[in-house]
Write a protein that holds these residues in place. Sequence first.
Motif, short mmCIF file in Angstrom:
data_model
loop_
_atom_site.label_atom_id
_atom_site.label_comp_id
_atom_site.label_asym_id
_atom_site.label_seq_id
_atom_site.Cartn_x
_atom_site.Cartn_y
_atom_site.Cartn_z
N LEU A 13 -3.79 3.19 8.74
CA LEU A 13 -5.75 3.12 8.39
C LEU A 13 -6.01 2.39 7.92
O LEU A 13 -7.13 1.64 8.53
N LEU A 14 -5.38 2.22 6.39
CA LEU A 14 -6.54 1.58 5.86
C LEU A 14 -6.57 0.03 6.09
O LEU A 14 -8.06 -0.53 6.03
N SER A 39 2.57 6.19 4.36
CA SER A 39 2.74 5.34 5.66
C SER A 39 0.85 5.84 6.41
O SER A 39 0.85 4.23 6.89
N ASN A 40 0.82 6.56 6.60
CA ASN A 40 -0.44 6.99 7.97
C ASN A 40 -1.64 6.31 6.98
O ASN A 40 -2.41 4.79 7.47
N LEU A 48 0.66 -0.61 0.30
CA LEU A 48 0.00 0.01 -0.10
C LEU A 48 0.58 1.23 0.51
O LEU A 48 1.25 2.27 -0.73
N ARG A 49 2.07 0.93 0.41
CA ARG A 49 2.72 2.44 1.26
C ARG A 49 3.20 2.59 -0.60
O ARG A 49 3.77 3.89 -0.84
N ARG A 50 4.40 1.87 -0.70
CA ARG A 50 4.73 1.59 -1.91
C ARG A 50 4.61 2.00 -3.32
O ARG A 50 5.62 2.48 -4.27
N HIS A 51 3.29 1.34 -3.53
CA HIS A 51 3.11 0.90 -4.93
C HIS A 51 1.72 0.95 -4.99
O HIS A 51 1.41 1.10 -6.51
N LEU A 52 1.25 2.20 -3.98
CA LEU A 52 -0.40 2.53 -4.29
C LEU A 52 0.20 4.06 -4.11
O LEU A 52 0.39 4.50 -3.14
N PHE A 53 -0.06 4.88 -4.93
CA PHE A 53 0.41 6.18 -5.45
C PHE A 53 -0.37 7.60 -4.27
O PHE A 53 -1.31 6.78 -4.41
N GLY A 54 0.14 7.89 -3.26
CA GLY A 54 -0.38 9.21 -2.36
C GLY A 54 -1.08 8.34 -1.09
O GLY A 54 -1.66 9.13 -0.26
N LEU A 55 -0.87 7.12 -1.12
CA LEU A 55 -1.46 6.83 0.25
C LEU A 55 -1.02 6.88 1.46
O LEU A 55 -1.02 7.70 2.36
#
Length: 348
Positions: free
Chosen positions: A201-202, A196-197, A187-194
Motif C-alpha cells: 500500500l505504501l 507485506s500488505n 519495506l517488508r523485511r527491514h522496516l519493522f512492523g510494516l
Amino acid sequence: MDNLVLTAVVADLDATLREAVLSDLRDDGAARFRLRFERAGRGLSIDVSLRPELPWIGRVRGARAGRSPDPGPFAARAARTLRGAVVAAVDKPSPDRIAWIRFHGGRTLIAELATHHANLVLVDAEGRVETSARRPRSARERLEPGRAYAPPPLPAGVLVPFGASANEIDARLDELAARGEPAFEALRRHLFGLGSNGARLLLEEAAARRSAVGSVCRERLRALASGRLEPVIETPAEACGQAGAVLLPWEPPDGPRPGTRLERGTAPAETAGRFHDAVERAARRRDRLEGLRTLLRRERRRLETVLDRVERDARSLGDPDRYRVRGEALLAGLGSARRVGDTVLVPD
C-alpha cells in the motif's frame, strides 16, 4: 496479527473501552478468550485468539455457537483478579504486536500477538508478572511469576518506522536500494512492523502521489495511531464468503483493485474480528474435513487388510466346488455311509 491493523484496532478499543468495567473473562474455545465489559449500561465484548498461526484481537458480533468450555487455569485466575476492574486505557506503547489493556489500580492485561509466540499475560500494579496463558520454553524466564514484565526483544538490524522521521526512512531505503534490495522487500523485511500488505500500500500510494515513501509512511503511521484510518477486507469479487480475502490496514489509494471488493465493519476492531473469526471458522472446517478423511483412509486400509486376508484364506482352501460336492454327498448318504480307516464311502 498484522502490526498496522493492530495499531488501528488498539486506537478503536481505547475509545470504546475506557471506563468500561470488566464483567467476565472466559475461555471461548481452543486458544481463544472472550472479555466481557459493561459501560453505561451497555454490554461490550472483545475476543483474543492465541492461535499460533494467526493470533488476533478484535470484536465479533453475536454469541458463538455451542457450549462454552469450562474455564482453564489462566481464565479462572484472571477473571477472579480482574472482575469489576475499570479500564483506564488500551494502548500499544512499543512498536511490536502487543496490546496493553490497563486498569485503574495498576493491573494490566497484555496481549502478545506475534505469530507462533502469542500469549496473554496478567501483570500486577508493580509491573510484575502474575500469570500467563502460556509458558513456552523460549519465554519461561521472561514470564516467570514475580519477575518484572518485559516484552520480547525486537529483531536486530531493522529500522523501527514508528517514531522515525521521513528522512530516516528514506535514507534507510536508499541504503538498501544501493545494495540491490527491491523497494518492496526493503519495506517488508527491514522496516519493522510494516508487513507485506503495508509495504504494498505504501509503494502504491507513493507512486500515485509521486511522493517519497518516507513521507507517506510517516503520514500513514500517524493516522493509524490517531484512529483516522480503518482496516478493510479485500475479497475477490466472485469469492464465496471470505475465501481469498486479505485484511489491509487501510483502503488502497485508488479503491478496490480489479476483480476485488472492499468490506469493513462498523469500527476497526469489528473489521479485524470479522476477518479473523471467518479465517478461524474456515480452518476449523478444514480440520474437521481432514479428520474425516483420516478416519476414512484408516478404515479403508483396515477393510483392505481384512479383504486381503479373506482372499488368502479362500485361496488356501483350494477348489470350493470340490468340497461342496463331497459335503453334499456325505449329507445325503449319512444313512448308508461306511467308514474304512480314514475313508468314508457313500453312494455316488
